[in-house]
Design a protein around this motif. Structure first.
Motif, PDB file in Angstrom:
ATOM      1  N   MET A   1      74.732  10.364 -35.598  1.00 38.40           N
ATOM      2  CA  MET A   1      74.296   9.046 -35.149  1.00 38.40           C
ATOM      3  C   MET A   1      73.183   9.215 -34.114  1.00 38.40           C
ATOM      4  N   SER A   2      72.213   8.336 -34.162  1.00 37.67           N
ATOM      5  CA  SER A   2      71.088   8.372 -33.235  1.00 37.67           C
ATOM      6  C   SER A   2      71.549   8.087 -31.811  1.00 37.67           C
ATOM      7  N   PRO A   3      71.026   8.825 -30.832  1.00 34.42           N
ATOM      8  CA  PRO A   3      71.356   8.539 -29.434  1.00 34.42           C
ATOM      9  C   PRO A   3      70.923   7.128 -29.013  1.00 34.42           C
ATOM     10  N   LEU A   4      69.942   6.578 -29.697  1.00 35.96           N
ATOM     11  CA  LEU A   4      69.490   5.215 -29.377  1.00 35.96           C
ATOM     12  C   LEU A   4      70.605   4.193 -29.587  1.00 35.96           C
ATOM     13  N   TYR A   5      71.431   4.416 -30.596  1.00 38.32           N
ATOM     14  CA  TYR A   5      72.407   3.402 -30.989  1.00 38.32           C
ATOM     15  C   TYR A   5      73.507   3.141 -29.962  1.00 38.32           C
ATOM     16  N   SER A   6      73.727   4.062 -29.045  1.00 39.10           N
ATOM     17  CA  SER A   6      74.765   3.848 -28.039  1.00 39.10           C
ATOM     18  C   SER A   6      74.221   3.237 -26.739  1.00 39.10           C
ATOM     19  N   ILE A   7      72.940   2.965 -26.689  1.00 41.94           N
ATOM     20  CA  ILE A   7      72.330   2.435 -25.464  1.00 41.94           C
ATOM     21  C   ILE A   7      72.635   0.946 -25.335  1.00 41.94           C
ATOM     22  N   LEU A  92      64.583 -11.145 -27.514  1.00 43.36           N
ATOM     23  CA  LEU A  92      64.034 -10.649 -26.257  1.00 43.36           C
ATOM     24  C   LEU A  92      65.185 -10.101 -25.427  1.00 43.36           C
ATOM     25  N   ALA A  93      64.966  -8.936 -24.847  1.00 44.93           N
ATOM     26  CA  ALA A  93      65.945  -8.366 -23.930  1.00 44.93           C
ATOM     27  C   ALA A  93      65.776  -9.019 -22.563  1.00 44.93           C
ATOM     28  N   SER A  94      66.730  -8.794 -21.720  1.00 38.92           N
ATOM     29  CA  SER A  94      66.608  -9.174 -20.327  1.00 38.92           C
ATOM     30  C   SER A  94      65.498  -8.314 -19.708  1.00 38.92           C
ATOM     31  N   LYS A  95      64.824  -8.836 -18.699  1.00 36.73           N
ATOM     32  CA  LYS A  95      63.733  -8.106 -18.064  1.00 36.73           C
ATOM     33  C   LYS A  95      64.234  -6.735 -17.603  1.00 36.73           C
ATOM     34  N   ALA A  96      63.415  -5.702 -17.816  1.00 39.60           N
ATOM     35  CA  ALA A  96      63.826  -4.328 -17.521  1.00 39.60           C
ATOM     36  C   ALA A  96      62.647  -3.496 -17.030  1.00 39.60           C
ATOM     37  N   LYS A  97      62.963  -2.371 -16.445  1.00 40.87           N
ATOM     38  CA  LYS A  97      61.934  -1.401 -16.038  1.00 40.87           C
ATOM     39  C   LYS A  97      61.772  -0.392 -17.171  1.00 40.87           C
ATOM     40  N   VAL A  98      60.529  -0.109 -17.529  1.00 41.96           N
ATOM     41  CA  VAL A  98      60.251   0.783 -18.653  1.00 41.96           C
ATOM     42  C   VAL A  98      59.797   2.168 -18.194  1.00 41.96           C
ATOM     43  N   GLN A 102      64.286   3.664 -12.047  1.00 43.27           N
ATOM     44  CA  GLN A 102      65.226   2.683 -12.599  1.00 43.27           C
ATOM     45  C   GLN A 102      64.904   2.348 -14.058  1.00 43.27           C
ATOM     46  N   GLN A 103      64.258   3.268 -14.749  1.00 45.38           N
ATOM     47  CA  GLN A 103      63.881   3.074 -16.146  1.00 45.38           C
ATOM     48  C   GLN A 103      65.114   2.758 -16.989  1.00 45.38           C
ATOM     49  N   HIS A 104      64.979   1.744 -17.837  1.00 42.45           N
ATOM     50  CA  HIS A 104      66.068   1.383 -18.741  1.00 42.45           C
ATOM     51  C   HIS A 104      66.362   2.577 -19.653  1.00 42.45           C
ATOM     52  N   PRO A 105      67.625   2.863 -19.937  1.00 44.65           N
ATOM     53  CA  PRO A 105      67.972   3.990 -20.812  1.00 44.65           C
ATOM     54  C   PRO A 105      67.279   3.944 -22.181  1.00 44.65           C
ATOM     55  N   LEU A 106      67.006   2.752 -22.695  1.00 43.50           N
ATOM     56  CA  LEU A 106      66.301   2.655 -23.972  1.00 43.50           C
ATOM     57  C   LEU A 106      64.925   3.310 -23.863  1.00 43.50           C
ATOM     58  N   TYR A 107      64.223   3.025 -22.794  1.00 39.74           N
ATOM     59  CA  TYR A 107      62.884   3.601 -22.624  1.00 39.74           C
ATOM     60  C   TYR A 107      62.943   5.076 -22.256  1.00 39.74           C
TER      61      TYR A 107
END
Length: 161
Positions: A1-7, A92-98, A102-107
């Protein structure tokens, strides 16, 4: 499974899911802002979404205020702006840091390199990441690449094939 999918993700309406919500779909992740020279790309993104969503395509807009303070509104204000001015129907996601501490785990995952070298920072608003149906980052497009550009369309078509 992709690591992205658990974020974990929080959408701008307050609902929560993880990126696995998009499993099986090609996803274009875009950090967006309402007061940027590239804000007009919302129109092109919405057209792209309308054209390809029935083939298993999603767009995830991630509002970010890290670049010249160009996204200062609340999640509700951002959603209203996007709907009223561009008819945005993609999530749209909630506002986040890219980027940054404090970078969002997705980024953190999107900008990670396979060879372990230093991740490549997001440079500006409307940078785009194309993720495969299996959760692999297929391509990265700088802000100036329009949603209807040949290179983006070709990569998307290949991801959906």
């Amino acid at each position: 499974m992709s690591p992205l999918y658990s974020i974990p993700l929080t959408f701008n309406d307050g609902s929560q899911a993880d990126f696995g919500h998009f499993e099986g779909k090609a996803v274009l992740v875009v950090n967006v802002a309402s007061k940027c020279g590239f804000t007009r790309q919302y129109s092109g993104l919405e057209e792209l979404y309308g054209k390809y969503r029935d083939r298993g395509f999603e767009i995830l807009g991630v509002p970010c205020n890290q670049f010249a303070g160009q996204e200062q509104g609340s999640d509700a204000e951002i959603a209203d702006f996007c709907q009223r001015n561009f008819g945005v129907s993609f999530p749209l996601a909630s506002k986040a840091k890219v980027r940054g501490k404090q970078q969002h785990p997705l980024y953190a995952e999107l900008t990670r390199t396979d060879d372990g070298s230093k991740p490549q920072k997001v440079k500006w608003n409307f940078e785009k990441f194309l993720v495969s149906r299996e959760g692999a980052v297929l391509a990265r497009f700088p802000s100036a690449v329009e949603p209807d550009s040949q290179e983006l369309i070709e990569a998307l078509e290949e991801a959906l094939a």
